[in-house]
Design an enzyme around this catalytic site. Structure first.
Site, PDB file in Angstrom:
ATOM      1  N   GLU A   1       0.806  -0.779   0.078  1.00  0.00           N
ATOM      2  CA  GLU A   1       0.483   0.033  -0.109  1.00  0.00           C
ATOM      3  C   GLU A   1       0.901   1.053  -0.056  1.00  0.00           C
ATOM      4  O   GLU A   1       0.094   1.841  -0.334  1.00  0.00           O
ATOM      5  CB  GLU A   1      -0.784   0.400   1.230  1.00  0.00           C
ATOM      6  CG  GLU A   1      -2.595  -0.265   0.613  1.00  0.00           C
ATOM      7  CD  GLU A   1      -3.251   0.318   2.030  1.00  0.00           C
ATOM      8  OE1 GLU A   1      -4.535  -0.723   2.341  1.00  0.00           O
ATOM      9  OE2 GLU A   1      -3.326   0.415   3.592  1.00  0.00           O
TER      10      GLU A   1
ATOM     11  N   HIS B   1       7.947 -27.094  -0.562  1.00  0.00           N
ATOM     12  CA  HIS B   1       7.603 -27.717  -1.431  1.00  0.00           C
ATOM     13  C   HIS B   1       6.626 -27.689  -2.129  1.00  0.00           C
ATOM     14  O   HIS B   1       5.474 -28.428  -2.976  1.00  0.00           O
ATOM     15  CB  HIS B   1       7.432 -28.676  -0.794  1.00  0.00           C
ATOM     16  CG  HIS B   1       8.603 -29.616   0.554  1.00  0.00           C
ATOM     17  ND1 HIS B   1       9.141 -30.853   0.136  1.00  0.00           N
ATOM     18  CD2 HIS B   1       9.381 -28.721   1.214  1.00  0.00           C
ATOM     19  CE1 HIS B   1      10.616 -30.388   1.103  1.00  0.00           C
ATOM     20  NE2 HIS B   1      10.221 -29.912   1.981  1.00  0.00           N
TER      21      HIS B   1
ATOM     22  N   LYS C   1     -14.408  -0.169  -3.556  1.00  0.00           N
ATOM     23  CA  LYS C   1     -14.709   0.490  -2.652  1.00  0.00           C
ATOM     24  C   LYS C   1     -16.286   0.727  -3.430  1.00  0.00           C
ATOM     25  O   LYS C   1     -17.971   1.289  -2.801  1.00  0.00           O
ATOM     26  CB  LYS C   1     -14.906   1.437  -1.408  1.00  0.00           C
ATOM     27  CG  LYS C   1     -13.953   0.719  -0.475  1.00  0.00           C
ATOM     28  CD  LYS C   1     -13.099   2.323   0.532  1.00  0.00           C
ATOM     29  CE  LYS C   1     -12.300   0.900   0.994  1.00  0.00           C
ATOM     30  NZ  LYS C   1     -11.880   2.152   2.111  1.00  0.00           N
TER      31      LYS C   1
HETATM   32  O1  PA5 Z   1      -3.825   1.330   5.600  1.00  0.00           O
HETATM   33  C1  PA5 Z   1      -4.672   1.429   5.708  1.00  0.00           C
HETATM   34  O2  PA5 Z   1      -5.023   2.999   5.371  1.00  0.00           O
HETATM   35  C2  PA5 Z   1      -5.884   0.548   5.218  1.00  0.00           C
HETATM   36  O3  PA5 Z   1      -5.475  -0.785   5.141  1.00  0.00           O
HETATM   37  C3  PA5 Z   1      -6.756   0.966   6.534  1.00  0.00           C
HETATM   38  O4  PA5 Z   1      -5.641   0.585   7.489  1.00  0.00           O
HETATM   39  C4  PA5 Z   1      -8.041   0.224   6.150  1.00  0.00           C
HETATM   40  O5  PA5 Z   1      -9.018  -0.130   4.628  1.00  0.00           O
HETATM   41  C5  PA5 Z   1      -9.394  -0.190   7.104  1.00  0.00           C
HETATM   42  O6  PA5 Z   1      -9.490   1.380   7.281  1.00  0.00           O
HETATM   43  P1  PA5 Z   1     -10.538   1.683   8.959  1.00  0.00           P
HETATM   44  O7  PA5 Z   1      -9.449   1.494   9.559  1.00  0.00           O
HETATM   45  O8  PA5 Z   1     -10.914   3.204   8.368  1.00  0.00           O
HETATM   46  O9  PA5 Z   1     -11.736   0.663   8.502  1.00  0.00           O
END
Ligand code: PA5
Length: 444
Positions: free
Chosen positions: A285, A306, A420
């Site tokens: 990310e 394996h 989303k």
């Molecule tokens: O790293 C990030 O920002 C995302 O992976 C969020 O943690 C994830 O989408 C969950 O978001 P939230 O904590 O707002 O529910």
């Protein structure tokens, strides 16, 4: 305590190339330290280890003790992505491999809200019906669909089972200080809440209440984890080519520039499987954007030798490996002599099983290097809270540096929004009507 060894990359890079990338890493380090780069409003994670107040841990321990007194034996932690993976990783790493099958002193921590599987939801309901339940709901934005859906049925179950008033003492929310549906809901229902500060992004939040509360509830020593991280905060705060975070960031970017587009995180202990999941989110990310970025993957050896071993040894040469080495095992068992020796294994008699693991690790390193896969190694002394805290901090710091070398904003995640929007449109969320029509056309 966290060491980096780059000897497994020697035959792939020239010293002069490495030095060029060390210079780039030091420039990136300066950007991170001076807080002048893209995403500089998300750098709160840098000083969490040294600045987390003792009262935060004490508050989490008070909830743990209160729930224990009520006989709570199942804590459901609801969250996804950065609001789930750090705690999951720590709890998996620190728990007995068979804790589910063994008698336990303290509650079992299970996770929800990281999937939209209906089957998972039903099976969690089956479990809750057998147990004395409390829940922690974690969402920074307070609006993420997966945890919101899970929280709706878990909240309803807890309220129906224990009554609304008691439910309020069995549910804790971890969310933004002001914004989001979860914040409003928590305020209205009178839940205890912990705040995720604005300046810490989800994937960098394991050392905030997002990770601290579930880890404490699972019975682990968060003070030791923060201590280990604080030691690394100090060590990786040094501007030098000897800084392991600088070295790791420099080498992986150098290899990437040479066509090693995939980095596989390798561990030789199944307890670290979720370290791979946490690390993949952190790096995927943070770096996968603007058409760039190393693709992070993970394997657990020797198990996956394996299954994935053939490809890694012999497939397309676009791989580098980062091995997380644990220098000492917490437990000890030797291989016994067998007078009949029908399996021909007496040459191993008296040896520790971990010695076989270590030789498998060394043998694999040499084989993979021969096969064209450079190897970076990150080692910790053993798997415990202290070392895990250091490892979390190491990878976070190196990630910030690495993202700036790559020239991206390591602290945003614009790409996560695309699915989303489509999902909301396809589910008929008000306001998404036009997009829904367009998507339905495409799906014909
Ligand atoms: O790293 C990030 O920002 C995302 O992976 C969020 O943690 C994830 O989408 C969950 O978001 P939230 O904590 O707002 O529910």
């Amino acid at each position: 305590m966290v060491n980096v060894n780059l000897s497994g990359c020697k035959s792939f890079v020239e010293d002069s190339q490495y030095n060029t990338f060390i210079d780039k890493a030091l420039e990136a380090y300066d950007i991170l330290e001076s807080e002048t780069g893209a995403g500089n409003d998300f750098l709160g994670w840098k000083h969490l280890p040294s600045q987390t107040p003792e009262s935060l841990i004490a508050d989490c321990e008070a909830i743990r003790d209160e729930w224990k007194a009520k006989g709570v034996d199942l804590v459901v932690v609801i969250g996804i992505g950065g609001s789930y993976l750090g705690a999951k990783c720590a709890i998996e790493a620190l728990s007995h491999s068979f804790s589910k099958q063994l008698p336990k002193n303290g509650p079992e921590v299970v996770f929800a809200g990281h999937t939209l599987s209906e089957e998972y939801a039903c099976e969690l309901m089956d479990l809750m019906q057998q147990r004395n339940v409390a829940a922690v709901v974690i969402s920074k934005s307070g609006t993420t669909t997966e945890p919101a859906v899970a929280f709706r049925y878990i909240k309803q179950y807890i309220e129906k089972t224990y009554g609304t008033q008691e439910a309020a003492s069995r549910i804790v929310a971890v969310t933004d200080a002001r914004r989001g549906a979860l914040k409003s809901l928590a305020t209205q229902e009178g839940y205890r809440t912990f705040v995720i500060e604005d300046n810490v992004g989800g994937r960098f939040s394991v050392l905030t209440p997002v990770g601290i509360l579930p880890i404490v509830l699972a019975g682990f020593d968060m003070r030791a984890m923060l201590k280990g991280a604080a030691q690394m905060e100090e060590e990786f705060g040094k501007r030098c080519a000897c800084n392991p975070a600088v070295q790791y960031a420099a080498m992986r970017n150098l290899l990437y520039s040479q066509g090693k587009k995939i980095e596989i995180l390798v561990s030789y202990n199944p307890k670290l499987q979720y370290l791979g999941e946490w690390w993949k989110q952190l790096y995927g990310e943070s770096e996968g954007k603007d058409g760039k970025g190393i693709f992070p993957a993970s394997v657990s050896f020797t198990t996956d030798l394996h299954s994935m071993g053939q490809y890694i040894q012999d497939g397309e040469r676009m791989l580098m490996e980062t091995v997380v080495t644990v220098r000492n095992s917490n437990r000890s068992m030797t291989i016994a002599e067998d007078p009949q020796n029908l399996d021909g294994l007496n040459f191993l008699s008296g040896k520790h099983i971990e010695e076989c693991n270590a030789m498998a690790e060394l043998g694999t390193k040499l084989a993979h290097i021969d096969g064209g896969v450079p190897q970076l190694a990150v080692s910790i002394e053993k798997i415990d809270e202290f070392n895990l805290g250091g490892l979390f901090y190491f990878f976070e710091k190196a990630c910030g540096i690495s993202g700036y070398i790559l020239g991206v904003n390591p602290f945003n995640q614009p790409g996560v929004e695309a699915y989303k929007k489509n999902m909301f449109a396809l589910l008929g969320k008000p306001g998404y009507e036009e997009q829904a029509k367009a998507l339905q056309e495409r799906l014909k």
